[in-house]
Write a protein that holds these residues in place. Sequence first.
Motif, PDB file in Angstrom:
ATOM      1  N   ASP A  66       5.246  -4.145   4.070  1.00  0.00           N
ATOM      2  CA  ASP A  66       4.923  -3.192   5.127  1.00  0.00           C
ATOM      3  C   ASP A  66       5.459  -1.821   4.709  1.00  0.00           C
ATOM      4  O   ASP A  66       6.647  -1.681   4.435  1.00  0.00           O
ATOM      5  CB  ASP A  66       5.593  -3.673   6.422  1.00  0.00           C
ATOM      6  CG  ASP A  66       5.181  -2.845   7.631  1.00  0.00           C
ATOM      7  OD1 ASP A  66       4.792  -1.668   7.452  1.00  0.00           O
ATOM      8  OD2 ASP A  66       5.260  -3.384   8.758  1.00  0.00           O
ATOM      9  N   THR A  67       4.566  -0.804   4.637  1.00  0.00           N
ATOM     10  CA  THR A  67       5.017   0.529   4.188  1.00  0.00           C
ATOM     11  C   THR A  67       5.684   1.304   5.326  1.00  0.00           C
ATOM     12  O   THR A  67       6.242   2.372   5.099  1.00  0.00           O
ATOM     13  CB  THR A  67       3.826   1.388   3.688  1.00  0.00           C
ATOM     14  OG1 THR A  67       2.921   1.571   4.791  1.00  0.00           O
ATOM     15  CG2 THR A  67       3.110   0.723   2.527  1.00  0.00           C
ATOM     16  N   GLY A  68       5.562   0.802   6.548  1.00  0.00           N
ATOM     17  CA  GLY A  68       6.097   1.518   7.702  1.00  0.00           C
ATOM     18  C   GLY A  68       5.131   2.584   8.213  1.00  0.00           C
ATOM     19  O   GLY A  68       5.371   3.221   9.228  1.00  0.00           O
ATOM     20  N   LYS A  69       4.007   2.768   7.475  1.00  0.00           N
ATOM     21  CA  LYS A  69       3.001   3.763   7.876  1.00  0.00           C
ATOM     22  C   LYS A  69       1.805   3.082   8.538  1.00  0.00           C
ATOM     23  O   LYS A  69       1.643   1.871   8.445  1.00  0.00           O
ATOM     24  CB  LYS A  69       2.536   4.542   6.641  1.00  0.00           C
ATOM     25  CG  LYS A  69       3.630   5.427   6.050  1.00  0.00           C
ATOM     26  CD  LYS A  69       3.121   6.256   4.889  1.00  0.00           C
ATOM     27  CE  LYS A  69       3.284   5.487   3.578  1.00  0.00           C
ATOM     28  NZ  LYS A  69       2.883   6.285   2.412  1.00  0.00           N
ATOM     29  N   LYS A  70       0.999   3.911   9.211  1.00  0.00           N
ATOM     30  CA  LYS A  70      -0.202   3.365   9.825  1.00  0.00           C
ATOM     31  C   LYS A  70      -1.441   4.108   9.331  1.00  0.00           C
ATOM     32  O   LYS A  70      -1.382   5.298   9.027  1.00  0.00           O
ATOM     33  CB  LYS A  70      -0.105   3.464  11.354  1.00  0.00           C
ATOM     34  CG  LYS A  70       1.018   2.587  11.896  1.00  0.00           C
ATOM     35  CD  LYS A  70       0.681   1.989  13.232  1.00  0.00           C
ATOM     36  CE  LYS A  70       1.719   0.934  13.594  1.00  0.00           C
ATOM     37  NZ  LYS A  70       1.420   0.270  14.854  1.00  0.00           N
ATOM     38  N   SER A  71      -2.544   3.381   9.260  1.00  0.00           N
ATOM     39  CA  SER A  71      -3.810   3.969   8.837  1.00  0.00           C
ATOM     40  C   SER A  71      -4.317   4.907   9.927  1.00  0.00           C
ATOM     41  O   SER A  71      -4.125   4.634  11.115  1.00  0.00           O
ATOM     42  CB  SER A  71      -4.831   2.850   8.616  1.00  0.00           C
ATOM     43  OG  SER A  71      -6.126   3.390   8.553  1.00  0.00           O
ATOM     44  N   ASP A  72      -4.959   6.032   9.549  1.00  0.00           N
ATOM     45  CA  ASP A  72      -5.530   6.896  10.564  1.00  0.00           C
ATOM     46  C   ASP A  72      -7.023   6.634  10.758  1.00  0.00           C
ATOM     47  O   ASP A  72      -7.712   7.355  11.460  1.00  0.00           O
ATOM     48  CB  ASP A  72      -5.255   8.377  10.251  1.00  0.00           C
ATOM     49  CG  ASP A  72      -5.639   8.731   8.833  1.00  0.00           C
ATOM     50  OD1 ASP A  72      -6.302   7.899   8.164  1.00  0.00           O
ATOM     51  OD2 ASP A  72      -5.277   9.826   8.376  1.00  0.00           O
ATOM     52  N   GLU A 130      -2.299   1.720  -0.958  1.00  0.00           N
ATOM     53  CA  GLU A 130      -1.944   1.306   0.394  1.00  0.00           C
ATOM     54  C   GLU A 130      -3.209   0.912   1.135  1.00  0.00           C
ATOM     55  O   GLU A 130      -4.231   1.579   1.017  1.00  0.00           O
ATOM     56  CB  GLU A 130      -1.227   2.440   1.116  1.00  0.00           C
ATOM     57  CG  GLU A 130       0.065   2.839   0.412  1.00  0.00           C
ATOM     58  CD  GLU A 130       0.826   3.933   1.155  1.00  0.00           C
ATOM     59  OE1 GLU A 130       0.254   4.548   2.088  1.00  0.00           O
ATOM     60  OE2 GLU A 130       1.994   4.173   0.799  1.00  0.00           O
ATOM     61  N   THR A 170      -4.883  -1.649   4.662  1.00  0.00           N
ATOM     62  CA  THR A 170      -4.618  -2.420   5.877  1.00  0.00           C
ATOM     63  C   THR A 170      -5.093  -3.854   5.677  1.00  0.00           C
ATOM     64  O   THR A 170      -5.866  -4.138   4.757  1.00  0.00           O
ATOM     65  CB  THR A 170      -5.382  -1.821   7.073  1.00  0.00           C
ATOM     66  OG1 THR A 170      -6.792  -2.003   6.843  1.00  0.00           O
ATOM     67  CG2 THR A 170      -5.093  -0.329   7.238  1.00  0.00           C
ATOM     68  N   LYS A 228      -4.785   1.668  15.286  1.00  0.00           N
ATOM     69  CA  LYS A 228      -4.109   2.070  14.050  1.00  0.00           C
ATOM     70  C   LYS A 228      -3.449   0.861  13.383  1.00  0.00           C
ATOM     71  O   LYS A 228      -2.473   0.320  13.890  1.00  0.00           O
ATOM     72  CB  LYS A 228      -3.088   3.162  14.347  1.00  0.00           C
ATOM     73  CG  LYS A 228      -3.783   4.475  14.705  1.00  0.00           C
ATOM     74  CD  LYS A 228      -2.832   5.643  14.769  1.00  0.00           C
ATOM     75  CE  LYS A 228      -3.636   6.928  15.017  1.00  0.00           C
ATOM     76  NZ  LYS A 228      -2.765   8.098  15.169  1.00  0.00           N
ATOM     77  N   LEU A 274      -0.236  -0.067   7.303  1.00  0.00           N
ATOM     78  CA  LEU A 274      -0.555   0.063   5.874  1.00  0.00           C
ATOM     79  C   LEU A 274       0.422  -0.789   5.060  1.00  0.00           C
ATOM     80  O   LEU A 274       1.639  -0.696   5.244  1.00  0.00           O
ATOM     81  CB  LEU A 274      -0.443   1.523   5.435  1.00  0.00           C
ATOM     82  CG  LEU A 274      -1.640   2.414   5.784  1.00  0.00           C
ATOM     83  CD1 LEU A 274      -1.283   3.884   5.569  1.00  0.00           C
ATOM     84  CD2 LEU A 274      -2.870   2.047   4.933  1.00  0.00           C
TER      85      LEU A 274
END
Lengths: 238, 238
Positions: free
Chosen positions: A203-209, A168, A170, A214, A217
């Motif tokens: 789009d994984t639906g998640k965000k990078s921290d 994963e 960005t 943000k 991902l």
Amino acid sequence: MGNNNIDDAAIKYDTSLSADIVIFTVHEDELKVLLVNRAHDPFKDHWALPGGFRKIGIDKSLIDIANRRLVEETGAKANYLEQLYTFGDEKRDPRGWVTSVAYFALMPYDKVDLIAGDGVSETKWKSVQNRVPRKLAFDHGDIIKMALSRIQAKLEYSPIAAHLLGNEFTLPDMMAVYELIMGCKLDKTFFRRSIKKADFLIDTGKKSDKGFKKAVLYKMKKGVEKSLFFPRGLYARN
Amino acid sequence: MGNNNIDDAAIKYDTSLSADIVIFTVHEDELKVLLVNRAHDPFKDHWALPGGFRKIGIDKSLIDIANRRLVEETGAKANYLEQLYTFGDEKRDPRGWVTSVAYFALMPYDKVDLIAGDGVSETKWKSVQNRVPRKLAFDHGDIIKMALSRIQAKLEYSPIAAHLLGNEFTLPDMMAVYELIMGCKLDKTFFRRSIKKADFLIDTGKKSDKGFKKAVLYKMKKGVEKSLFFPRGLYARN
């Protein structure tokens, strides 16, 4: 090319045919290539690409030579090597005519545990960010330059850079890898538009921290990672 | 691979290394490949690509083998051969391991005067318009399929098709060549727009006297014919 001492008298080498392997990675914001320091003549103590001669009766095909020598000399195990070009003439090796089939791959830095293997005094990732290392053995500098051109060209029509990214990532991560390989700054808007058009990300639906903003991902579409070539379909087909 | 009889005792061949050459042309609205009928075993009386073994001390590099064998077997003299891929394993030749470096080129039909040369009983252009001829010698069918894929892919980013056209040609002439190589019908508007965008043609100011509507005659920009690769510059560079 590596050690061609023959420790087992029963095993013979075809010393007119070799494979050389160009492995690139990205580490500490630099594009790097995997090199070995040669323990034997010719070119003793020179940096060279991993590689070596065909083992008669052991290597069943050209790619077998490349995979075997890469592991024997460096410890690196490539999932997929792509054939780059074949070099062969009377002058590139002082021992006489050697045909060398060159292969290349991109590998993530942390997936490789380096060893100084067979015929090698040291194994190292060397930066090619600003220039290819000088005084390499044989014509290995030319081979690296050709491999660099090839991956730069491939960036435009294949998801080859994904081999350097995690599962994963960005869009800024991906753009950074593109910029390192291209050796230039890219236009962010244009990059995003091109990648979107190429349509190989999910789009994984998640965000990078990581970072201030943000970022989303992404992951590669299934099957796309394996195919190093997909034409962009410029032409209408009936 | 061709004749490997040695008529001059002083000349030796490296029978583990060969070059094979894939020459395409367009004739009578068909895409054709240059084949030779083998006068000797292995694969006597089979159609095969022109090619043959390295002549030790005579061929100075891989491309020398390809150029020499192409002329010796077929009479064709290529201005420019491009390396396609290298094939090498224990099984592709019944005589044992042979590494074959394959080359390809596109040549205009009327620029080639065919002969049945060294080790060859017949030389012929064979259609590959609908399918690659069956029962070819060695793995030559696979080599032709790979060469076809390569030129189809190259059409999208290089003026490779110009090698099949005369000095001056119309856009319909060029589109016909593209359609034959791609094996599909193209959208006329989209084709014209893509070619215009690629920016490698010059309007000669003249018109063709063929056909109902008089089409503009174009020629290639200087230097472009020689460069078989020019990236379309997808990326903004700083």
